[in-house]
Structures are given as structure tokens and as C-alpha cells.
Scaffold this active site. Structure first.
Site, PDB file in Angstrom:
ATOM      1  N   THR A 316       0.188  -1.231  -0.127  1.00 22.47           N
ATOM      2  CA  THR A 316       0.269   0.013   0.329  1.00 22.47           C
ATOM      3  C   THR A 316       1.198   0.862   0.214  1.00 22.47           C
ATOM      4  O   THR A 316       2.187   1.113   0.667  1.00 22.47           O
ATOM      5  CB  THR A 316      -0.825   0.723   1.282  1.00 22.47           C
ATOM      6  OG1 THR A 316       0.306  -0.187   1.865  1.00 22.47           O
ATOM      7  CG2 THR A 316      -1.384  -1.431   1.572  1.00 22.47           C
ATOM      8  N   ASP A 317       0.180   2.381  -0.732  1.00 23.31           N
ATOM      9  CA  ASP A 317       1.248   3.573   0.006  1.00 23.31           C
ATOM     10  C   ASP A 317       0.912   3.966   1.025  1.00 23.31           C
ATOM     11  O   ASP A 317      -0.472   3.374   1.598  1.00 23.31           O
ATOM     12  CB  ASP A 317       0.570   4.879  -1.384  1.00 23.31           C
ATOM     13  CG  ASP A 317       1.352   5.683  -1.419  1.00 23.31           C
ATOM     14  OD1 ASP A 317       2.253   6.014  -0.552  1.00 23.31           O
ATOM     15  OD2 ASP A 317       1.294   6.938  -1.757  1.00 23.31           O
TER      16      ASP A 317
END
Ligand SMILES: *[C@@H]1O[C@H](CO)[C@@H](O)[C@H](O)[C@H]1NC(C)=O
Ligand SMILES: *[C@@H]1O[C@H](CO)[C@@H](O)[C@H](O)[C@H]1NC(C)=O
Ligand SMILES: *[C@@H]1O[C@H](CO)[C@@H](O)[C@H](O)[C@H]1NC(C)=O
Ligand SMILES: *[C@@H]1O[C@H](CO)[C@@H](O)[C@H](O)[C@H]1NC(C)=O
Length: 790
Positions: A316-317
């Protein structure tokens, strides 16, 4: 990622080493104890620390009995063995970027987050610089390198960066997993992160991504599955709004048509995975059509894992799952956010959200332990491919790399060459450039970017080996005087008199203007396209009084509306350097004084300010809409006025193209029973997959001549304009080839055109089709038509 408050605090929690380089001051009276400590301290500094790795069987023989440490067995078995030994809480520790240690199994903690966008960077907590390695080679920002249109260069840079990364890993300063490159399409000129990307064209972005990834990853090991370092293509997908007029990336819902998704936003990611074999993809903060990308099982499991068959992990960012829960309120509980993300296909969380709430999600029955096993298996497999579980890396491939292999003269020379290849000459009236040192004995160097260092390396930077500023570069060719004219790029008052004074007394004037991270950056989109502050006034006033020719240099990530300068007769030449890296000033001077023939081409459209006035940055549509007056985006769809266009760029030589061999017709061999054989008038296009596509294509032979006396590089662009069915692009780059030609010589360029691959367009529902009818090819100012029929 990073730089928002949220992530800054995250970086602190994770123990960011960025600001840790403190000098050690010693009092004059030293006790023996202190001397001993200081000696030990400096020794450890000189020798560095050992890198994190598991299965240190040399120090702990009992580890050799563990199946996952057995390098003789297959990777899947090793991963399964490891997962089988872990408790649920231990497993949860492997879902986050600051991964836990399990000392009973000889596994140290591991920080997944390192960055290497254009050189090893200390932006992520996994990498830092120290006395042992004080800096690394800082290549031009990606937008500049992309302007070279040289795929060999993209890979060569990746290769150098991964060697420096391994060298730094070996002394405990860097990780093995790098969250680079950024392959989002530079859709709107205002985007603060456009500088990090290869520009607006899906083909260039795809080639940049896959070549840079291969440069980073490709191992010298005989096992092709091994990784030198692991790359990551980000931010998946349709992410290109950071913070524009109050709309921020944490809440933005990108409304994207299937057609735009498939023919603009997805191709670079697909190429990363399919052609580049990238080890990771990062999902973004934004939503796409109402769903956060990190919780979208179609986009993650369906497309990346399913259709493209990712060999690696999905991350994920930073804090994306927190964002979709806390900022987007996409789920009612944090446990639901966890379950939806993991079930959608997330394997690793940059942040802590999964370490906090995964146990709860299991307890509530939203997730099974087997879902967690599956997620962490991808993470472990990646580490295994990197050799993390193979014991001491000093005895292995790359074990010899160390501080001596960072910032080598060859690496620094490549940084200078990359800048030279990427710098774009946009205007050169009356062949004013190149200067010769015998004619131009003094240069007035003016502008807020004329003597900058850090500005040249853009964001996601590291600490460079050294800098050569534009002023220093020019001073190595001739005598210079210098006035910034503006104290910074956003200057409120320009020092006109000082600048005018030197311009009026020098043989030539070079103005170095533009932007920096205070204007365009992560979390900072622009609202207008003009030169910031009083720069326009400064340029005009200086040009007006200059004794000699005026050269305008723009240092920026995004395009600028510099129409005023184009229309000013005193300004003879205009160059764009992007953010040209540690050697940017040397490269610029090499071009201005003719030691290098410029060859960069713009990787994005430069729009006039009226475009920014009219078009909301948040409108994701690529295609123009005549009904609403929406003009469309990028050279593929926008047909309006530009300041400069995609592909613009001059050389000191003229290159000409001559078509030697090309077909007049391409006939698609359809099966007897194909419906288009019977009602061909209803058929406007044919599927771009199927038997009829086999060997359907032709070779295009092109003679390219350098008609100047100076040797130089030249990019041959092959554009098509397909028949206008399916709302197809007006023009589209289908191949490009960079060549070097000595002065007054010619060469042959052959394009192998595959009809179904190159001539097809994406239809309204995302399928690729070959349009029937007249296709036009454009190569330089050469236009050529041929017919595609059944
Ligand atoms: C130009 O910048 C360099 C590097 O920061 C600095 O050492 C030098 O003094 C500057 N030159 C002038 C004339 O300001
Ligand atoms: C240009 O210079 C002349 C005199 O040298 C002055 O009258 C004029 O206002 C100047 N124009 C600009 C745009 O600065
Ligand atoms: C090539 O250069 C020669 C000499 O400068 C010039 O006469 C000729 O027109 C040029 N040819 C083309 C095709 O540009
Ligand atoms: C592309 O870049 C490489 C690496 O710097 C360089 O050696 C090569 O000459 C370039 N190719 C062309 C055709 O300019």
C-alpha cells in the site's frame, strides 16, 4: 508517499535516519574510556555495520536444520516451511513495512521502505547515509531522463543505482526493496509529482518503467528468478492529483472511463509487470470510481495478480489503509478495512494499520489465518529471491560491493551524460547556439536557479556525490558574472538593476529560471502555469538591455507558459533542463558551448495558461468533449494551442527522413465464418487478438540523415493517426528509436510494425481493436498513408 503530516510522523515512529548524522564533538581532556569508545565508534563507522539477513548458519549452526534456510530446496517449499513455523502474532508482524524480528528462528527485523527514483535515496527509513557512504550518484529527475527517449539509458541508470544500493546494503545502510519507479501518467501540467514520472505518453512510460525496473532487478545470478534489488511500480492507479484547490489525494475519487483506464492509465503498470517482471506494485491513496485502490479486488487480485500474473508483492502507499478508513470512511470499522484490503490482494502495509487491527479482524471472523499466510508468502518469496534467507551476503554474489563502488567516476559520468541526453533545446533562432569560447568571452549568468544545487535533483532525492551548478558549469568554459536577480524562484521583488548591469556589459546572457519544490512537489500542485514570482519581469527587463544574445533556460518538472519569451526577439534560444541531477550544470554548459549536440525531446505537452483556467485538474477524462468544450488531455487527444508540444526538441544538426520501404495495404486474413466477411460494411474494426493476428505486420525501412556537420543523437518517432472509430486518439506514438549519426552521414532505422499490437486502439469497453480503413503514419515531417482491410 511521505511529506504529509501523517507520513512524517510515521517516518519518525519508524525511526527515520534522515536527520541523524550528528557530528561527534569530543572534549579536550579524554579519559582512556572515552578514547576507547571513540575508537570503537569510528571503527564501526569506517567498517559500517552488517546488513540484515536471516539464516546465519555460520554463527548459529542449529539454523541449518530449518527448512526455509535450506538453499537446496525450492522457493515455494522454503516459504511454506517458514510460514508453518510462525504463530499468528508473528505472521501479523510480516504484514507491515517495519517487519518484526523472530529471534528464535534467526530472522532479524527488516525495513521494507527504501526509495531509488533516480539514485539511492534516503527518503524512506530503510536507507541512510553516513561517514561510510556520505552520498550516492544522483541522476537527473525522471522527467529529464525520460526526455532522452533512450531505453538503453533507462536500464543503464537502473543498473548503476542497484549496484550502489547493494553496496550500501552490504554496510548496513540500505535495504533491498525499493519503491521506485513512479509510472503514473503526467496527465495535467499542474501535478506536483509530474517531475517523478516519464511524462504523458503511455508508450514512453511503459518503456521507461520496464527498462528501469530491469536495470534495478536483473541479477547476475544464473537463476533468473533471483533479484539484485526489488523494484516497485507505483501508484496504482489513476493517481495524479496531490493537492489542488483543496482537493487532496487522500480523499480524491478519480472518475475514470474504462477506455481511458485501459489505454492511458494502466499500460505503464502492465508493462512493468509483464515486460519488466517487477517484484512489486503499490496501490495508491485515491479512489477509482468510488473504490479505494487498495481495497479493490478487481484491480489488485483480478488485474495485477490474475491478468498480469505479478511475481511479487502488492504494497500500500504509506498509511493507505488508515486513509481509506479514517479519511474516506470507506468501512465502518478498522477491522473491515483490514479484511477488505487483504482480501482484495494487499500483501504489505506501509504503516502500522495492519499490525494494529489484523488480529481483531481474525477474531471477528472477517479474515482467516490462511488469508494472512497467503499474503505474507508473497513477501517472504520476494525476500528469498533477494537472498535474504541465504545466510551471510558477504560471501555471495554482490558481496564484494562496498563504499568504493558508490559515486565512482563512471557512475558520475553517466549522471552527466543522462542530463546531456535529456536537456531539450526548444528554440534556437539564427543558430545562436552553440556558443564558441572564442566569440563569447564573457557571460552574464542570471536567475534564481543559476547557481542552485539541491533544486537540480528534484524530489525523492538522496545526498549526491557532489554538485556542478549551472554557474560552475558555464564558468568552466568562459568568464562569468553572476546575479540571481531573484532571491528565490517565488521572488516578490526582483533585483533588476544589478542583473541589467551585468547583462548590458557581457558578450551573452544566460537566464536560468523556473521552479523548485516550493512550487511543484508532493502534496503541492500548481494553480497556474506562469513562471513564479517576478521572474517574467526579470527576464524581460534583462533581455531588453542585454548587449549580446539572450539564452533562457527553464528548470522545472512541469511545462510553463513562457509565450512572452517566445515572442521576445531578444531571446534567441530557449532550453528546458527539467531537474537535471547532480551534474546538471556541467551538462547544460556542455550543450551551450557545443561540446554536446542536444537531443532531448519533450515528454509532455506545454499548455498555455488559458488551459489551466478552463480545465479543472480533477477532470480525469483524456478525451475531448465538444459538447462541453472540454479540450482533452495530452498530444493524443488535445488539439488546441500549445506553448510547446510533446516530442519537440531541436539539435544543432538537421535530420531528414526518407521512407525506403513500406506497404500500401495491410490485409487481415479473417476466417470464412467471421461475421465481418459477410457484412463488411458494418465492421469498422476487428479484434486485436486471435488467429488472424499471427504474423500480421510489416517492416518499415527508413533512411535517416544527419545533414549537419556535427555528430549527434536523434530520436525517430513513429506516430499513427488511426481512422476515427472508437473515439480513438488523433495521434499516438507507437514506436521510437534513438540513433547516433556522425555529421553528414546517414543510417537505416527499421520499425517492425505488428498490426494487432501497434495499430490497434482501445474501444469504449476496454477491448483492443484494429480499425479498418486509412491509417496515417507520421515520422518527422513525413506523412504516409496505408489502408487496413479485410
Ligand atoms: C554558487 O554555488 C556554490 C555551491 O553552493 C557556492 O559554493 C558558490 O559560492 C556560489 N557562487 C556564487 C558566486 O555565489
Ligand atoms: C527597454 O529599454 C528601454 C530603454 O533602453 C526602455 O525605454 C523600455 O521601457 C524598456 N522596456 C522594457 C520592457 O523594460
Ligand atoms: C542539407 O544541407 C545542405 C547544405 O547545407 C542543404 O543545401 C540541403 O538543402 C540540406 N538538405 C535537406 C534535405 O535539408
Ligand atoms: C543511449 O544511452 C547509452 C547510455 O548512456 C549510450 O551509451 C548510448 O549511446 C545512447 N544511445 C543513443 C542512440 O544515443
Amino acid at each position: 508517499m511521505i511529506f504529509s503530516l501523517k507520513e512524517n510522523s510515521l517516518a519518525q515512529k519508524m525511526g527515520s535516519h534522515k536527520n541523524r548524522a550528528k557530528t561527534c564533538s569530543v572534549s579536550p581532556v579524554l579519559t582512556l574510556h572515552t578514547i576507547l569508545l571513540v575508537t570503537l565508534y569510528s571503527l564501526s563507522k569506517i567498517q559500517g555495520q552488517s546488513p540484515p539477513f536471516a539464516c546465519d548458519t555460520a554463527s548459529n549452526a542449529s539454523l541449518s536444520s530449518l527448512g526455509f534456510c535450506n538453499t537446496e530446496t525450492g522457493m515455494e517449499d522454503r516459504v511454506a516451511d517458514l510460514v508453518g513455523r510462525l504463530t499468528l502474532p508473528e505472521k501479523i508482524g510480516y504484514l507491515i513495512s517495519g517487519a518484526a524480528s523472530v529471534s528464535r528462528l534467526g530472522i532479524p527485523k527488516y525495513e521494507w521502505w527504501s526509495e531509488a527514483l533516480h539514485g539511492v535515496s534516503n527518503t524512506g527509513p530503510g536507507t541512510r547515509f553516513s561517514n561510510v557512504v556520505p552520498g550516492a550518484t544522483s541522476f537527473p529527475q525522471v522527467i529529464t531522463t525520460a526526455a532522452s527517449f533512450n531505453t538503453t539509458l533507462f536500464e543503464a541508470i537502473g543498473k548503476v543505482v542497484s549496484s550502489e544500493a547493494r553496496a550500501m546494503y552490504n554496510v548496513g545502510l540500505a535495504g533491498l526493496t525499493y519503491w521506485s519507479p513512479n509510472v503514473n501518467i503526467f496527465r495535467d501540467p499542474r501535478w506536483g509529482r509530474g517531475q517523478e514520472t516519464p511524462g504523458e505518453d503511455p508508450l514512453l512510460s511503459s518503456k521507461y518503467g520496464s527498462n528501469y525496473v530491469q536495470g534495478l532487478q536483473q541479477s547476475d545470478d544464473s537463476d533468473p528468478n533471483k533479484l539484485k534489488v526489488a523494484a516497485c511500480c507505483k501508484h496504482y492507479t489513476a493517481y495524479d492529483v496531490d493537492n489542488w484547490k483543496g482537493v487532496d489525494r487522500y480523499r480524491f475519487n478519480a472518475v475514470v472511463s474504462q477506455q481511458d483506464l485501459d489505454d492511458t492509465f494502466q499500460p505503464p503498470f502492465k508493462s512493468c509487470v509483464v515486460d519488466g517482471n517487477v517484484a512489486s506494485v503499490m496501490c495508491s491513496y485515491n479512489q477509482v470510481n468510488g473504490k479505494p485502490t487498495c481495497a479493490d479486488s478487481h484491480l489488485l487480485s483480478g488485474v495485477i495478480r490474475g491478468d498480469w500474473n505479478l511475481n511479487g508483492y502488492i504494497v500500500t502507499d504509506c498509511d493507505s489503509i488508515d486513509v481509506l478508513y479514517n479519511s474516506q470512511h470507506y468501512t465502518k470499522t478498522p477491522e473491515e478495512a483490514v479484511a477488505q484490503s487483504i482480501l482484495a490482494g494487499v500483501n504489505l502495509d506501509c504503516g502500522y494499520f495492519l499490525s494494529k487491527h489484523t488480529q481483531g479482524a481474525v477474531d471477528k471472523g472477517l479474515l482467516k489465518e490462511s488469508d494472512i499466510n497467503k499474503a505474507i508468502s508473497y513477501n517472504f518469496a520476494t525476500l528469498m529471491r533477494l537472498g535474504f534467507f541465504d545466510g551471510n551476503p558477504s560471501k555471495k554474489l554482490y558481496g564484494d560491493l562496498g563504499p568504493k563502488d558508490v559515486c565512482t567516476p563512471q557512475h558520475q559520468e553517466l549522471a552527466r551524460d543522462a542530463a546531456r541526453q535529456g536537456i531539450v533545446l526548444l528554440q534556437n533562432t539564427a543558430k545562436t547556439l552553440p556558443f564558441t569560447a572564442s566569440n563569447i568571452k564573457s557571460v552574464a549568468v542570471i536567475g534564481p536557479n543559476a547557481n542552485v544545487t539541491k533544486t537540480m535533483i528534484g524530489n525523492y532525492e538522496g545526498i549526491p556525490c557532489k554538485y556542478t551548478t549551472p554557474l560552475q558549469g558555464l564558468a568552466s568554459y568562459t568568464s562569468t558574472t553572476y546575479q540571481p536577480g531573484c532571491s528565490n524562484v517565488a521572488c516578490v521583488t526582483a533585483q533588476l538593476d544589478e542583473a541589467k548591469q551585468i547583462a548590458s556589459t557581457s558578450d551573452a546572457t544566460v537566464l536560468i529560471m523556473g521552479a523548485d519544490q516550493s512550487i511543484e512537489a508532493e502534496s503541492r500542485d500548481r494553480v497556474d502555469l506562469y513562471l513564479p514570482g517576478q521572474q517574467q519581469l526579470l527576464v524581460t527587463a534583462v533581455a531588453n538591455v542585454s548587449k549580446g544574445p539572450v539564452i533562457l533556460v527553464i528548470m522545472s518538472g512541469g511545462g510553463m507558459d513562457i509565450t512572452f519569451a517566445k515572442n521576445n526577439d531578444k531571446i534567441k534560444s530557449i532550453l528546458w533542463v527539467g531537474y537535471p541531477g547532480q551534474a546538471g550544470g556541467a551538462a547544460l554548459a556542455d550543450i551551450i558551448f557545443g561540446a554536446y549536440n542536444p537531443c532531448g525531446r519533450l515528454p509532455m505537452t506545454w499548455y498555455p495558461q488559458s488551459y489551466a483556467d478552463k480545465v479543472p485538474m480533477t477532470n480525469m477524462n483524456m478525451r475531448a468533449d465538444p459538447a462541453t468544450g472540454y479540450p482533452g488531455r495530452s498530444y493524443r487527444f488535445y488539439n488546441g494551442e500549445t506553448v510547446y508540444s510533446f516530442g519537440d526538441g531541436l539539435s544543432y544538426s538537421d535530420f531528414t527522413h526518407h521512407l525506403v520501404k513500406a506497404p500500401t495495404e495491410v490485409s487481415i486474413p479473417l476466417q470464412e465464418e467471421h461475421e465481418c466477411r459477410h457484412s463488411s460494411s458494418n465492421c469498422k474494426s476487428i479484434d486485436a487478438v486471435g488467429e488472424h493476428c499471427e504474423n500480421l505486420g510489416f517492416d518499415l525501412h527508413l533512411k535517416v540523415r544527419n545533414n549537419g556537420s556535427m555528430g549527434g543523437r536523434h530520436t525517430v518517432f513513429l506516430f499513427t493517426s488511426p481512422p476515427s472509430v472508437h473515439n480513438s486518439p488523433r495521434k499516438q506514438l507507437i514506436e521510437f528509436e534513438k540513433v547516433y549519426l556522425h555529421g553528414n552521414t546517414q543510417g537505416m532505422v527499421v520499425f517492425k510494425v505488428d498490426a494487432c499490437k501497434h495499430l490497434s486502439v482501445v474501444d469504449e469497453v476496454g477491448n483492443r481493436k484494429v480499425a479498418l480503413g486509412v491509417h496515417q503514419l507520421h515520422i518527422g515531417n513525413l506523412n504516409y498513408s496505408f489502408n487496413v482491410r479485410i
